[in-house]
Design an enzyme around this catalytic site. Structure first.
Site, PDB file in Angstrom:
ATOM      1  CE  LYS A  29      -9.382  50.672 -88.891  1.00  5.23           C
ATOM      2  NZ  LYS A  29      -8.246  50.897 -88.373  1.00  5.23           N
ATOM      3  CG  ASN A  30      -9.269  52.969 -85.755  1.00  6.45           C
ATOM      4  OD1 ASN A  30      -8.775  51.968 -85.838  1.00  6.45           O
ATOM      5  ND2 ASN A  30     -10.166  54.015 -85.689  1.00  6.45           N
ATOM      6  NE  ARG A  99       0.900  56.923 -91.742  1.00  2.00           N
ATOM      7  CZ  ARG A  99       0.661  57.471 -90.480  1.00  2.00           C
ATOM      8  NH1 ARG A  99       0.424  57.337 -89.232  1.00  2.00           N
ATOM      9  NH2 ARG A  99       1.450  59.080 -90.971  1.00  2.00           N
ATOM     10  CB  CYS A 123      -1.091  55.749 -95.976  1.00  2.00           C
ATOM     11  SG  CYS A 123      -2.865  57.211 -94.872  1.00  2.00           S
ATOM     12  NE  ARG A 128      -3.225  58.597 -90.825  1.00  2.00           N
ATOM     13  CZ  ARG A 128      -3.429  58.071 -91.124  1.00  2.00           C
ATOM     14  NH1 ARG A 128      -3.922  56.616 -92.058  1.00  2.00           N
ATOM     15  NH2 ARG A 128      -4.397  57.299 -89.786  1.00  2.00           N
ATOM     16  CB  ILE A 130       5.236  60.270 -86.849  1.00  2.00           C
ATOM     17  CG1 ILE A 130       6.190  60.369 -87.065  1.00  2.00           C
ATOM     18  CG2 ILE A 130       3.899  59.043 -86.865  1.00  2.00           C
ATOM     19  CD1 ILE A 130       6.857  59.132 -87.032  1.00  2.00           C
ATOM     20  CG  ASP A 131       4.554  66.943 -85.850  1.00  2.24           C
ATOM     21  OD1 ASP A 131       3.873  65.815 -86.406  1.00  2.24           O
ATOM     22  OD2 ASP A 131       4.729  68.028 -85.805  1.00  2.24           O
ATOM     23  CG  LEU A 132       1.528  66.258 -82.601  1.00  2.00           C
ATOM     24  CD1 LEU A 132       0.662  65.896 -83.318  1.00  2.00           C
ATOM     25  CD2 LEU A 132       2.131  68.038 -82.484  1.00  2.00           C
ATOM     26  CG  ASP A 311     -11.987  56.525 -89.691  1.00  2.00           C
ATOM     27  OD1 ASP A 311     -11.327  57.885 -90.041  1.00  2.00           O
ATOM     28  OD2 ASP A 311     -11.704  55.904 -88.517  1.00  2.00           O
ATOM     29  CB  VAL A 333      -8.723  64.645 -89.045  1.00  2.00           C
ATOM     30  CG1 VAL A 333      -8.080  63.834 -88.226  1.00  2.00           C
ATOM     31  CG2 VAL A 333     -10.557  65.909 -88.599  1.00  2.00           C
ATOM     32  NE  ARG A 403      -5.017  47.953 -93.574  1.00  2.00           N
ATOM     33  CZ  ARG A 403      -4.823  49.276 -93.692  1.00  2.00           C
ATOM     34  NH1 ARG A 403      -3.934  49.515 -94.852  1.00  2.00           N
ATOM     35  NH2 ARG A 403      -3.835  49.774 -92.322  1.00  2.00           N
TER      36      ARG A 403
END
Ligand code: UD1
Length: 422
Positions: A29-30, A99, A123, A128, A130-132, A311, A333, A403
């Site tokens: 998936k990822n 996301r 979530c 989570r 997203i600055d990076l 995960d 994480v 999902r």
């Protein structure tokens, strides 16, 4: 291509069966979600195989269709044609459902000099950031404006530069790698994430004509500006699904071969399983998992790859609940990935949360109960607990599970479990 949005469906599980046989792992998936986004970089058609029939793939398909792409999915093969895109905006109605949709930002910016993506909300595993992603794009020359819940990015031409990530974020590494492919000059991504899915994305981009070195190491070098063409590619096997089946086998007094993935992608997890007392035999593209009547407690901490994967944290917690002694499972994480613990305790586990540590008292007697999935991997953990519990477990909100797991109930049934969707 149909998306299951039925929130009423549940799994009904009768625990206690031994699992035996072989089970094939689906495509990752990822990885596939990012390959789909990468296809935005070319006008030519792309064909991806070993694509799992899961909710998130269908949502990413909707995102691409919304942008104007032609998307066809049949029997594990995805055909994408991003030649005729007509917008560079991705609305909140799609981003809030997944996301990972923000991953289209890098490729859209690289190809059109413009991308507008809704700001993701929270979530169930914590806020989570997203600055990076945004900081890296800015360093490459993008202008970023956040207003009305949208992130608007523009760049007449992205320029290669040296970007240092202060955490090896998977999504940021991928977004920046895709932006860099379309930028002028060379981009260096330092302290990059090393997950196998990053390497898969790099290999996909290389098969489209990109020049990338070092994917899978902390230093990725991308020489931008090469013309990109269509490609055909097979996505890697899903290491997280493989790990989930390995735990299912360990919990159910079984012996199961899990195949069609690379065990090298799971080394730290396999070591942890061995230390708990699970028999693991590694093959080339498979593992054989043999259960044991006695498991030992363990101290496990999640870390970016090659560390123990976050995960698989919820799933291994169920196994530790069956070990002798007290285990400590530390989540490094994500800030809050223990929401499902109350559900496990309702089934008889004895787990206490202390900050980012879970303290698990061993050898709990699990009994079936009605429980609800709060997110994808938590949902998988509840299914595993159901397989090991006495009596009947009902897992609700299984759309979370669907999902990311392809036909989980069919695969478990083929191994001898009693699980059905109602
Ligand atoms: C991806 C995976 C997810 C996995 C995670 C970590 C997908 C679709 N999802 O998520 O299944 O659990 O990697 O292996 O591939 N962070 C920041 N700033 C940023 C980005 C991230 O602080 O700009 C933080 C996050 O808040 C989080 C941590 O870094 O605490 C890890 O996030 P990241 O590696 O980015 O995970 P995702 O790419 O979202």
């Amino acid at each position: 291509m149909a998306l299951n949005t039925n929130n009423e469906e549940r799994y009904l599980i009768r625990g206690g069966n031994e699992l035996k046989g072989r089970v094939r792992v689906s495509g990752a998936k990822n990885s596939v979600l990012k390959l789909m986004a990468a296809s935005l970089l070319t006008e030519e058609p792309c064909r991806i195989s070993n694509v799992p029939d899961i909710g998130d793939v269908h949502i990413m398909g909707e995102v691409l269709r919304h942008l104007g792409a032609r998307v066809r999915y049949s029997q594990g093969v995805l055909e994408l044609d991003c030649g005729g895109l007509h917008t560079f905006q991705t609305p909140y109605s799609l981003v809030r459902r997944m996301r990972a949709s923000i991953i289209v930002m890098g490729p859209l910016l690289a190809r059109f000099g413009r991308a507008e993506v809704a700001m993701p909300g929270g979530c169930n595993i914590g806020s989570r950031k997203i600055d990076l992603h945004l900081g890296g794009l800015e360093q490459m020359g993008a202008e970023i404006n956040i207003a009305h819940g949208n992130i608007e990015t523009r760049a007449s031409k992205l320029k290669g530069t040296r970007i240092f990530l202060n955490f090896p974020s998977v999504g940021a590494t991928e977004n920046l790698m895709m932006a860099a492919v379309g930028a002028e000059g060379v981009t260096y991504i330092e302290n990059a994430a090393r997950e196998p899915e990053i390497q898969d994305l790099a290999n996909y981009l290389i098969s489209m004509g990109a020049s990338i070195e070092g994917a899978g190491t902390p230093s990725i070098v991308v020489e931008g500006g090469h013309p990109l063409h269509g490609t055909e590619y097979r996505v890697i096997g899903d290491r997280i699904e493989a790990g989930t089946f390995a735990i299912a086998a360990a919990l159910s007094k079984g012996e199961v071969e899990v195949y069609d993935f690379d065990p090298q992608h799971l080394l730290m997890f396999l070591e942890a399983m061995r230390s708990i007392g699970v028999g693991i035999e590694e093959g080339d593209r498979s593992i054989k998992v043999t259960s044991s009547p006695h498991y030992r407690s363990a101290q496990i901490a999640t870390l970016p790859y090659p560390g123990f994967p976050t995960d698989l944290q919820p799933q291994i917690m169920v196994l530790l609940s069956q070990a002798q002694g007290t285990s400590v499972l530390t989540e490094n994480v994500f800030e809050s990935r223990f929401m499902f613990v109350d559900e496990l305790n309702r089934m008889g586990c004895d787990i206490r949360i202390d900050g980012h540590h879970a303290i698990i008292k061993g050898q709990s007697r699990l009994t079936g109960a009605e429980v609800y999935a709060t997110d994808l991997r938590a949902g998988a953990a509840l299914v595993l607990a159901g397989l090991a519990a006495e009596g009947e477990t009902v897992v609700g909100d299984i759309y979370h599970i669907e999902r990311g797991y392809e036909r989980l109930e069919d695969k478990l049934t083929s191994l001898g479990a009693e699980i059905r969707k109602v």
